[in-house]
Design a protein around this motif. Structure first.
Motif: not given
Length: 663
Positions: A566-567, A569-570, A573-574, A581, A614-615, A618, A644
């Motif tokens: 998951w991290r 992917e974050q 994206e950023q 993250i 923010r997270y 998610g 997310s």
């Protein structure tokens, strides 16, 4: 810690404000070690010189005061390649941060300048050469400055391993802004370098804080060199498959060959050295920061200022020039506090090469003496039969534990020693015979061939089989004789001379030949087999980190790996490194505590307010997606997209930043 420091006038700040900021922004309940004393001193307006190991939390020592004091904290950093990442990491925490350097166009700089003048920045990063510009000094004079933080302050030392001439001009900060507190921070410095920092930055009234240099999570190991590339490959496959790490080499050619060798054998590796074009260096550094499990093979040009917390190993396939350099480089491993390795392959050729480089270098006699002293200390570390960590700490003036550290090779497997006086006399006698009877000087290989009674082409050519010492050393193997020569060089009983690295006696040699001095030596350990170490494609494609999940119960591993995915992917994206993250250590704490709500997640170290908002959802969604057997199910979706934990706001970049090269 010494000195009282000058305290400048400052609006009163309650003691809890710094702690509240630490928890609210960074997600930690308490300071570590000297952090609290440093923060309190600087918040009150005092100057400070801070010596703290890599991973010890130096950044918080200026970040917290910059958030608490009125104005903007100005951070002087020698690398512009990492400023974007540092700023991204701070913005992820909700800190208003910016930078100014040559990568920006006119409009970007004007935007940052306007934010500074409007009081809309908590921290502003500048390269040291910008402070030579009148325009930069004039800009700073028109804004409100909370403090000056001079990072990597050892760069001011002309005798150091990372000297930067621009640092010599930074004393202007104290002259032009005498009422603004200054911090000089470094991860490593001897007492002499410490004093030089204080003198050259003109900080005589600064309070000095010296934290422990111990990094107990790093295991130090030095092995006899025997085909270093194959030994390195074996080490990586057995202990660090899928881990991120750095391999240091002495030359550019060695960097290229080692990176190619690792890649050919299934380890994803990229080279980094000053001979590569700036674009390639930037791409490789960016990949290292953003990808998980990549190995960078580099000269010492790589690594300073790297904040990547999950570097699981640092390896040296060539001998570093000094303990300062070695400590700085190995300190890049395990910044997150998790178990990590500092591994080195070291041999006779390293000693000869380093001695030869010193003697043939461009420096004057003073430089050669200092370089020789640095090398002597490095060799003593390699050859010690005592605790290596203790030797390191003693070098930096810290009393080691007399019982040893229990986490270095000499503690875990104590080496045997033996009385090598007779063997030393045989080597020295061979050097004497060659020089006095033949007027000749040779390197270690010829000395060993003579002692072993080998009639090689060179031995026959020079009639060395007629010497009285020919064949008198058959009781030892070639590797053992090379170990004897190496240790005699390390103890100053042999010297390296000339362009070809020939051996010569020293003033201390006579005492051994006259039987007035004993010579204790380490026994050469038996070399482990490297059979199969270089087999192609073994483990190719396996990217799971062994070390990152170390010591986690098996039933928690699926959750840990799901959070890492998951991290990743974050981060993609950023356009930021995954550790921006959350650190691996934070993910480990999350799966261990198993929070069931956002409030419970907020109690985990490293989860501040901004990241929680923010997270939080998610993270909880990932944890709830695990079925009863502990296996990860499909990630929950909304409108066909993975959850997310919140949409990016205007503070987040949409594209991957492009770091620049060294200044």
């Amino acid at each position: 810690m010494r000195g009282t420091g000058v305290i400048r006038d400052m609006p009163e700040v309650t003691e809890s404000e710094a702690l509240t900021t630490l928890h609210r922004v960074f997600g930690y309940e308490a300071f570590r070690g000297e952090q609290e004393a440093i923060v309190d001193h600087v918040v009150a307006g005092g100057d400070a010189v801070v010596l703290m190991p890599t991973g010890g939390g130096k950044s918080l020592c200026y970040q917290i005061p910059s958030l608490v004091r009125p104005g903007t904290g100005i951070v002087v950093s020698p690398l512009i390649a990492l400023m974007q990442d540092q700023v991204d990491a701070l913005r992820a925490l909700g800190v208003r941060a910016g930078f100014m350097n040559s990568t920006q166009d006119f409009d970007e700089r004007r935007t940052v300048e306007a934010a500074f003048l409007a009081g809309e920045l908590d921290l502003l990063y500048l390269a040291p050469e910008r402070l030579r510009l009148d325009s930069t000094l004039d800009l700073l004079s028109r804004g409100k400055i909370a403090l000056f933080a001079i990072d990597e302050a050892h760069c001011v030392s002309q005798w150091g391993h990372d000297f930067r001439p621009d640092y010599l001009t930074l004393s202007v900060l104290g002259e032009r802004w005498p009422d603004v507190p200054r911090l000089a921070l470094t991860a490593t410095a001897t007492h002499a370098t410490h004093e030089e920092i204080t003198h050259r930055l003109n900080m005589p009234a600064a309070r000095h804080f010296v934290a422990s240099f111990d990094r107990p999570n790093i295991q130090y190991r030095i092995v006899p060199k025997d085909d270093a590339k194959k030994q390195l490959l074996s080490f990586l496959r057995q202990e660090h498959e899928g881990d991120a790490g750095i391999v240091y080499c002495l030359s550019r050619k060695s960097v290229e060959r080692t990176a190619e060798f690792l890649t050919r054998n299934g380890i994803e590796a990229v080279p980094y050295h000053a001979g590569l074009d700036a674009g390639m260096r930037a791409r490789h550094q960016s990949r290292f920061l953003r990808e998980e499990g990549l190995v960078v093979v580099a000269t010492i040009a790589f690594g300073m200022g790297i904040d990547k917390p999950d570097v699981r190993f640092v390896a040296h396939v060539d001998l570093p020039k000094s303990i300062e350099g070695y400590y700085q480089e190995t300190g890049r491993a395990g910044r997150d506090g998790l178990p990590s390795n500092a591994w080195m392959a070291y041999g006779l050729g390293d000693v000869v090469q380093q001695r030869k480089m010193i003697q043939s270098g461009d420096g004057d006699e003073t430089f050669r003496r200092r370089a020789s002293a640095h090398l002597d200390a490095m060799l003593a570390l390699c050859e010690t039969a005592r605790c290596r960590r203790g030797q390191l700490l003693a070098y930096f003036g810290q009393a080691p534990d007399p019982a040893g550290c229990g986490n270095c090779d000499t503690c875990l497997t104590p080496p045997e020693t033996w009385d090598g006086t007779v063997a030393a006399q045989k080597v020295l006698s061979t050097v004497v015979r060659l020089q006095r009877e033949r007027g000749q000087k040779f390197g270690a290989a010829q000395i060993v061939d003579i002692l072993l009674g080998r009639r090689t082409g060179k031995v026959i050519q020079f009639d060395h089989d007629q010497l009285s010492v020919f064949g008198i050393g058959e009781e030892l193997a070639e590797s053992e004789w090379r170990g004897v020569v190496r240790q005699l060089l390390a103890q100053g009983l042999l010297a390296v001379e000339g362009e070809f690295g020939t051996l010569a006696l020293t003033e201390a040699s006579g005492a051994v030949l006259r039987r007035e001095r004993e010579v204790p030596l380490r026994k050469e350990p038996k070399r482990p087999s490297t059979a199969g170490a270089a087999s192609t494609a073994s483990g190719r494609g396996k990217r799971r980190s062994k070390s990152a999940a170390a010591e986690l119960p098996e039933e928690l591993l699926p959750a840990f790996e799901a959070l890492r995915a998951w991290r990743a992917e974050q981060a993609r994206e950023q356009g930021v490194p995954p550790y921006v993250i959350f650190h691996d250590a934070t993910l480990r704490d999350i799966v261990t505590t198993a929070p069931a709500s956002v409030a419970e997640l907020g109690t985990v170290g490293g989860v501040g307010e901004k990241k929680l908002a923010r997270y939080g959802e998610g993270v909880l969604a990932v944890l709830s997606s695990l079925d009863g057997s502990g296996a990860a199910g499909s990630a929950p979706e909304r409108d066909g997209h993975p959850v997310s934990g919140g949409a990016p706001d205007g503070d987040w970049p949409d594209t991957e930043p492009e770091p620049d090269d060294w200044i």
